[in-house]
Design an enzyme around this catalytic site. Structure first.
Site, short mmCIF file in Angstrom:
data_model
loop_
_atom_site.label_atom_id
_atom_site.label_comp_id
_atom_site.label_asym_id
_atom_site.label_seq_id
_atom_site.Cartn_x
_atom_site.Cartn_y
_atom_site.Cartn_z
N TYR A 223 0.85 -1.19 0.00
CA TYR A 223 0.00 0.00 0.00
C TYR A 223 0.88 1.23 0.00
CZ TYR A 223 -5.00 -0.38 0.02
OH TYR A 223 -6.30 -0.50 -0.40
N GLU B 108 -0.54 4.79 -0.51
CA GLU B 108 -1.36 6.00 -0.73
C GLU B 108 -0.52 7.24 -0.49
OE1 GLU B 108 -4.68 5.62 1.85
OE2 GLU B 108 -5.79 4.37 0.45
N ASP C 68 -6.93 15.21 -23.80
CA ASP C 68 -6.92 13.78 -23.49
C ASP C 68 -6.30 13.09 -24.72
OD1 ASP C 68 -7.44 11.11 -23.18
OD2 ASP C 68 -9.56 11.34 -22.68
N THR D 171 -4.05 7.35 -21.65
CA THR D 171 -3.91 5.96 -21.25
C THR D 171 -2.48 5.58 -21.63
OG1 THR D 171 -4.66 5.22 -23.42
CG2 THR D 171 -6.32 5.33 -21.69
N LYS E 264 -2.59 2.17 -25.35
CA LYS E 264 -3.08 2.18 -26.75
C LYS E 264 -1.87 2.34 -27.67
CE LYS E 264 -7.27 4.23 -24.97
NZ LYS E 264 -8.62 3.85 -25.07
N ARG F 86 -1.91 -1.59 -19.23
CA ARG F 86 -3.22 -0.94 -19.11
C ARG F 86 -3.17 0.04 -17.95
NH1 ARG F 86 -7.74 -1.76 -21.41
NH2 ARG F 86 -6.62 -3.20 -22.73
N1 PLP Z 1 -10.00 8.79 -22.99
C1 PLP Z 1 -10.11 8.42 -24.27
C2 PLP Z 1 -9.96 9.46 -25.34
C3 PLP Z 1 -10.34 7.08 -24.60
O1 PLP Z 1 -10.47 6.72 -25.88
C4 PLP Z 1 -10.49 6.15 -23.55
C5 PLP Z 1 -10.74 4.70 -23.81
O2 PLP Z 1 -11.22 4.26 -24.76
C6 PLP Z 1 -10.39 6.59 -22.23
C7 PLP Z 1 -10.14 7.91 -21.99
C8 PLP Z 1 -10.58 5.65 -21.09
O3 PLP Z 1 -9.55 4.80 -20.90
P1 PLP Z 1 -9.66 3.57 -19.86
O4 PLP Z 1 -10.47 2.54 -20.54
O5 PLP Z 1 -8.25 3.17 -19.62
O6 PLP Z 1 -10.32 4.10 -18.63
#
Ligand code: PLP
Length: 494
Positions: free
Chosen positions: A81, A83, A258, A287, A290, A296
């Site tokens: 842990y 945190e 994002d 993320t 991808k 992940r």
């Molecule tokens: N943001 C975007 C632009 C995404 O395409 C995705 C997933 O498809 C996410 C966030 C969420 O990712 P996660 O599935 O790891 O929570």
């Protein structure tokens, strides 16, 4: 470090050791050990490898993590842990997690040229939630905006939050519309972000299918959002983040990007200058699994002024950090810093261009007329199909895609009119432009051969006809293609 060699030397000669694949040994023994307790789970792990090897994976959000990254996940770092953040933990004995998190953050900053990196988020959704809370917390504590009179966001009670929402009067978020490729976490109702924020969208030009920045500017000036969000799940073009920065500044918005989908293209220096979000945005989320090809997970990069708020992600928003996943992130970032990763990222985009061109040459319609990233959205209506029929027929033939809306989709978010197709995974297997042209021809053939089914004078939105011998023929072609590009060739367990 030569743990394996030292161990084996006790039993066999160096000549034999040199012939042993450490990767096979690692995974074979891991699976055997798991099987002693949970044979079904061990079997599922092996079956997944077989399935991944045998499928033509064109899901734009998936990839194949490197073996080093996979192995960094399966260990006792998960037992701790931790945190808090590096050097400020709520638990004792976090020295090794500190090392892991510090290295992962440093590597991320190096890879993306970021001022700060927070590598704890367990997923992309969590990273976005951390970012939204950080933006709100920073605004709450900004003396110029602190009408709710709150000193520290961690000490707020329900009444304070109530006062805060009233004080803001402008908890507005503006992002790309869902049908044009935006993500649920960009303010849409099925996600918590749609409840935290009053949501407004910008979209694409109906004629070109490309983001209309002047329209975005106009809407932003009317809405005056607290947060302007760039980024997407299914938009096939580059985004000009310099223009978005200008718009955010014009209306006093925090600019968030994002880059979950295209982080690998940023890391691999395919998206640079105006198209690299890190220099332009206040805060960037992603993320790691991808195009970046890591484990992940999620991550937040931010400018210094937001860092103290982002660092409060755990325990404000997140549960305890996953030490084993942060270790795997550090390994993946190191891999992405290598020149090979830049070549890989460039190839992902070249392959997408080749796939798109060949699909269009065969007569397919793609939204925006093509792609300049790793994905494209094929409008299935030109084949007389909806997205659900198309992705099912493709799957029957061994081609894995996913259905997706097209801008102003007449078939809604469930059946949809499109399929999203991406090149990151098959590029990791080594495929090049000619291979993707072959894939394009197979997709076209399958969609041409698929016919919707009429029942009681009405077309069924989910049923279709596809000759099984025809699908079997395509499957054979796919197996021949995949055999030329072995997946995890050093893992010889199935
Ligand atoms: N943001 C975007 C632009 C995404 O395409 C995705 C997933 O498809 C996410 C966030 C969420 O990712 P996660 O599935 O790891 O929570």
């Amino acid at each position: 470090m030569a743990y394996l060699e030292n161990y084996l030397k006790q039993f066999v000669s160096e000549d034999i050791i040199s012939k042993i694949s450490a990767e096979t040994l690692s995974f074979a023994s891991a699976v055997d050990v798991v099987a002693k307790t949970s044979p079904e789970i061990a079997q599922a792990i092996v079956d997944e490898l077989r399935d991944q090897r045998n499928s033509l994976k064109l899901i734009a959000s998936e990839n194949y993590a490197d073996v080093e990254t996979l192995l960094a996940m399966g260990n006792w770092l998960t037992d701790k842990y931790a945190e808090g953040s590096v050097g400020h933990r709520f638990y004792a004995g976090c020295q090794n997690i500190d090392t892991v998190e510090r290295i992962a953050s440093q590597k991320a900053c190096e890879l993306f040229g970021a001022e700060n990196a927070y590598v704890q988020p367990h997923s992309g959704i969590d990273a976005n939630l951390v970012a939204y809370w950080a933006i709100m917390a920073a605004k709450v504590e900004d003396p110029a905006l602190n009408k709710a009179n709150v000193k520290n966001v961690n000490q707020m009670d329900d009444q304070d939050w109530d006062a805060l929402r009233k004080a803001f009067g402008n908890q507005r978020l503006m992002g790309l519309s869902l049908d044009a490729g935006g993500h649920l976490t960009h303010g849409f109702r099925p996600n918590i972000s749609g409840k935290m924020f009053e949501h407004y969208s910008y979209s694409v030009d109906p004629n070109t299918g490309v983001i209309d920045y002047e329209e975005m500017r106009k809407i932003a000036n009317e809405v005056k959002p607290l947060v302007l969000v760039g980024g997407y799940s299914a938009y096939p073009r580059k985004i000009n983040f310099r223009i978005m920065r200008e718009i955010a500044d014009e209306v006093g918005a925090v600019f968030m990007v994002d880059m979950a989908h295209f982080a690998g293209l940023v890391a691999g220096k395919v998206f640079t200058g105006d198209f690299d979000p890190v220099g332009h945005a206040d805060i960037v989320t992603t993320t790691t699994h991808k195009t970046l090809r890591g484990p992940r997970g999620g991550m937040v990069l931010c400018k210094d002024w937001l860092a103290p708020y982002v660092l409060r992600g755990c325990p404000l928003v997140l549960g305890g950090p996953l030490g084993h996943m942060m270790a795997a992130k550090a390994v993946a970032f190191e891999k992405a810093l290598q020149p090979e990763f830049q070549q890989y990222s460039q190839q992902v985009v070249k392959n997408a261009a080749a796939l798109a061109d060949e699909l269009m040459r065969c007569g397919a319609t793609l939204t925006s007329g093509g792609t300049d990233n790793h994905l494209m959205v094929l409008d299935c209506t030109s084949y007389g199909l909806n997205g659900r029929q198309a992705d099912s027929a493709l799957l029957d033939s061994g081609i894995v895609t996913n259905r997706n809306t097209i801008p102003n989709d007449p078939n809604g978010a469930w059946y949809t009119s499109g399929v999203r197709i991406g090149t990151p995974a098959l590029t990791s297997r080594g495929m090049k432009e000619d291979d993707f042209r072959e894939v394009a021809r197979m997709i076209d053939e399958v969609l041409r051969a698929t016919k919707p089914v009429e029942k009681d004078g009405k077309i069924s939105p989910s049923k279709y006809e596809l000759d099984s011998e025809f699908s079997a023929k395509i499957k054979t072609q796919i197996n021949e293609l995949l055999a030329r590009f072995p997946l995890y060739p050093n893992i010889d367990i199935v």
